[in-house]
Design a protein around this motif. Structure first.
Motif, PDB file in Angstrom:
ATOM      1  N   GLN A 158     -19.608 -23.612  11.714  1.00 31.13           N
ATOM      2  CA  GLN A 158     -19.726 -25.505  11.379  1.00 31.13           C
ATOM      3  C   GLN A 158     -20.476 -26.284  12.156  1.00 31.13           C
ATOM      4  N   SER A 193     -24.015 -27.853   3.530  1.00 32.52           N
ATOM      5  CA  SER A 193     -23.755 -25.782   3.984  1.00 32.52           C
ATOM      6  C   SER A 193     -25.827 -25.582   3.604  1.00 32.52           C
ATOM      7  N   VAL A 212     -17.635 -18.552   5.133  1.00 27.14           N
ATOM      8  CA  VAL A 212     -18.467 -19.811   6.407  1.00 27.14           C
ATOM      9  C   VAL A 212     -18.070 -19.426   7.356  1.00 27.14           C
ATOM     10  N   LEU A 226     -22.175 -26.567   6.689  1.00 28.06           N
ATOM     11  CA  LEU A 226     -21.470 -25.293   7.065  1.00 28.06           C
ATOM     12  C   LEU A 226     -22.555 -24.296   6.759  1.00 28.06           C
TER      13      LEU A 226
END
Length: 201
Positions: free
Chosen positions: A169, A148, A166, A185
């Motif tokens: 992606q 992430s 989020v 993410l």
């Protein structure tokens, strides 16, 4: 003649002593038209952030209780991450100071995407989920190599994943990459702009 004059004088004097009635002013009306002031009314806090709703209610002397409106009984750790979906007493109801207000809350991401179970081997759509739930969903689909990043470019650490939403992606939803592919993410904190993702944060 003198007797007649004397009688006339006495008659006129008697007439002058008679008291004339004095007109009395009309009595003042005793019926008041002003009504008693209305009591305090409950403000509307539905659709407000829990933090703002609590501040408003407590400033007016109300006691606040909140619960996860989804029935999942999740702990409410950060009020900024939650939105009020119902309140009791309802808005505009008469409610004196000291009344306890029951709030039901959800996260903005709770209804953002379909809750369909993930398909093994296919990348699920996790945009608009909180970071923790997004990772859990990807793992349930068979993807365990996850990363992430701060989507604002500030390089902040994601210390509590549930406090982030989020917004991107690296692998498209529905694609079927090798399970060893790393999926990154992009996330922002709840309440921050979510760009073109369309997420309600």
């Amino acid at each position: 003649m003198k007797i007649v004059l004397a009688v006339l004088v006495l008659v006129l004097a008697g007439c002058g002593e008679a008291a004339s009635p004095v007109a009395q002013p009309p009595a003042a009306s005793t019926t008041a038209t002003s009504s008693a002031p209305a009591g305090p009314k409950m403000p509307k806090v539905v659709e407000m952030r829990l933090a703002d709703a609590r501040e408003l209610l407590e400033a007016q002397g109300y006691r606040v209780a909140q619960e996860d409106g989804t029935g999942q009984q999740r702990p409410i750790l950060e009020p900024l991450n939650w939105v009020v979906v119902s309140q009791l007493p309802e808005a505009d109801a008469a409610a004196p100071s000291g009344t306890q207000v029951q709030l039901k809350v959800r996260k903005p991401t709770d209804t953002s995407v379909s809750q369909e179970p993930p398909v093994k081997g296919a990348v699920p759509n996790v945009v608009c989920l909180d970071l923790q739930k997004a990772q859990d969903t990807l793992q349930a689909a068979g993807f365990y190599l996850l990363g992430s990043e701060d989507a604002t470019g500030q390089g902040r650490q994601r210390l509590v994943d549930r406090n982030w939403v989020v917004v991107s992606q690296s692998e498209a939803a529905g694609s079927k990459p090798d399970p060893k592919t790393k999926i990154v993410l992009g996330a922002v904190k709840f309440g921050e702009p979510t760009g073109a993702s369309g997420c309600k944060s």
